[in-house]
Enzyme design. Sequence first.
Site, short mmCIF file in Angstrom:
data_model
loop_
_atom_site.label_atom_id
_atom_site.label_comp_id
_atom_site.label_asym_id
_atom_site.label_seq_id
_atom_site.Cartn_x
_atom_site.Cartn_y
_atom_site.Cartn_z
N SER A 108 0.78 -1.29 0.23
CA SER A 108 -0.14 -0.14 0.04
C SER A 108 0.98 1.32 0.06
O SER A 108 2.07 1.17 0.51
CB SER A 108 -0.85 -0.05 1.20
N TYR A 117 -1.94 -0.08 10.18
CA TYR A 117 -2.13 -0.56 8.89
C TYR A 117 -0.93 -0.49 7.93
O TYR A 117 -0.55 -1.56 7.26
CB TYR A 117 -3.29 0.01 8.20
P1 NAD Z 1 -11.47 -5.91 0.60
O1 NAD Z 1 -11.63 -5.80 1.83
O2 NAD Z 1 -12.86 -5.23 -0.46
O3 NAD Z 1 -10.81 -7.12 -0.02
C1 NAD Z 1 -10.22 -7.88 0.81
C2 NAD Z 1 -10.81 -9.31 0.68
O4 NAD Z 1 -10.20 -10.17 1.87
C3 NAD Z 1 -12.22 -9.33 1.44
O5 NAD Z 1 -13.43 -9.66 0.88
C4 NAD Z 1 -12.03 -9.91 2.87
O6 NAD Z 1 -13.37 -10.79 3.08
C5 NAD Z 1 -11.03 -10.89 2.66
N1 NAD Z 1 -10.02 -11.34 3.83
C6 NAD Z 1 -9.82 -10.48 4.72
N2 NAD Z 1 -9.26 -11.20 5.92
C7 NAD Z 1 -9.28 -12.39 5.53
C8 NAD Z 1 -8.62 -13.60 6.13
N3 NAD Z 1 -8.26 -13.60 7.20
N4 NAD Z 1 -8.91 -14.77 5.44
C9 NAD Z 1 -9.37 -14.94 4.29
N5 NAD Z 1 -9.98 -13.66 3.44
C10 NAD Z 1 -9.67 -12.36 4.18
O7 NAD Z 1 -10.38 -4.67 0.12
P2 NAD Z 1 -9.40 -4.11 -1.17
O8 NAD Z 1 -9.86 -2.79 -1.20
O9 NAD Z 1 -9.99 -5.19 -2.26
O10 NAD Z 1 -8.06 -4.44 -0.86
C11 NAD Z 1 -7.32 -5.65 -1.30
C12 NAD Z 1 -5.98 -5.46 -0.96
O11 NAD Z 1 -5.22 -4.34 -1.38
C13 NAD Z 1 -5.77 -5.60 0.44
O12 NAD Z 1 -4.60 -6.18 0.93
C14 NAD Z 1 -5.76 -3.91 0.69
O13 NAD Z 1 -4.80 -4.01 1.86
C15 NAD Z 1 -4.77 -3.55 -0.53
N6 NAD Z 1 -4.70 -2.19 -0.66
C16 NAD Z 1 -6.00 -1.78 -1.04
C17 NAD Z 1 -6.01 -0.47 -1.40
C18 NAD Z 1 -7.24 0.26 -1.82
O14 NAD Z 1 -7.32 1.33 -2.18
N7 NAD Z 1 -8.73 -0.45 -2.17
C19 NAD Z 1 -4.93 0.49 -1.54
C20 NAD Z 1 -3.73 -0.26 -0.93
C21 NAD Z 1 -3.67 -1.44 -0.75
#
Ligand code: NAD
Length: 323
Positions: free
Chosen positions: A128, A153
């Site tokens: 991130s 985070y």
């Molecule tokens: P999201 O919450 O929509 O997707 C994450 C998914 O992981 C969810 O469906 C959740 O149910 C699942 N999950 C969480 N904990 C779990 C566990 N212990 N076991 C199995 N599944 C689990 O989030 P997103 O926005 O799609 O983000 C995806 C990734 O990208 C994450 O790692 C997040 O930190 C990273 N990220 C996202 C952004 C953003 O702007 N969306 C920015 C930087 C990094």
Amino acid sequence: MSAILVTGGCGFIGSHLIDKLLSQKRKVVCIDNLNDFYHPEIKILNQKPHLNFKRYSFHKGDIRDKAFIREIFATYSIDTVIHLAAMAGVRPSLEDPVLYTDVNIIGTQVLLEEMKDKEIKKFIFASSSSVYGNNDKLPFSESDMVDQQISPYGATKKMGEEIVYTYSHLYHIPTVCLRFFTVYGPRQRPEMAIHKFVRHILNEQPIPFYGDGTTARDYTYIDDIVCGILSALETTDDFMIYNLGNSEPVKLMELVTTISEVIGKEAILDDQDMPFGDVLRTYADISRAERRLDYTPETHFNEGIVKFIDWFRTVKIDYPELF
Ligand code: NAD
């Protein structure tokens, strides 16, 4: 046929990525614990189209569950792992930092332990822009020092990068860390600013407005992020970190004005102090990704906002109980 394992594949980014992988005729195994960080029915909806594909398998389970992860690797011939499952978001990480450490660090390590004696061609770790904290230097580049994390985070994502490097080094797992910069578009997580602002402006409710409106985020459209992930799959480095951003930061005030104009309603601002742990701005230097991944973000901010609002208006009509 070997399969790609996508963790967190029912979430925002994961479900878009799987749309694309399935359209490319790849075999996909998705694991997700469908937790209630936001409404699990939204995640079920995200993956609904995937269930029509024979090349798609879904297993509900937790990345921290060693027996579950072992069973997944024993069942499928997995040669690629795209690890998106995590507890996401800066502000909620201050509410439950131990959970963030548990899922984002221990969960990642459980996965790595299972991968270390397998033939893995590529491991992608979702990092991130939060790892840059309040970096003074603009734009943020992969070679900047990121040793001082200002949120739980951010700290878990930095630690994630460290631990995946260790396994890549010791067990020859070719690894790419992708530092995503505020991703937006249809299916965005509901607690994120764009989603929240659109909802509140449509409902004529006040929106939380932090600081003086000059904080800025490098909003990056989901389709561009998916292109960046797919390019990263084709790289041959042992270990590499890439920024995936838009490289055009947008100020908070501009975000609110743009959304208001597209919706055609005034925003009611609820002025609040800057929350602890929030960074002042994010701004990606994407030259490395441009050079080595042929990454070129194509969706202009205004265009992306229109697409998000169009999507939101439709799901709000179809699923009023969820949105
Ligand atoms: P999201 O919450 O929509 O997707 C994450 C998914 O992981 C969810 O469906 C959740 O149910 C699942 N999950 C969480 N904990 C779990 C566990 N212990 N076991 C199995 N599944 C689990 O989030 P997103 O926005 O799609 O983000 C995806 C990734 O990208 C994450 O790692 C997040 O930190 C990273 N990220 C996202 C952004 C953003 O702007 N969306 C920015 C930087 C990094």
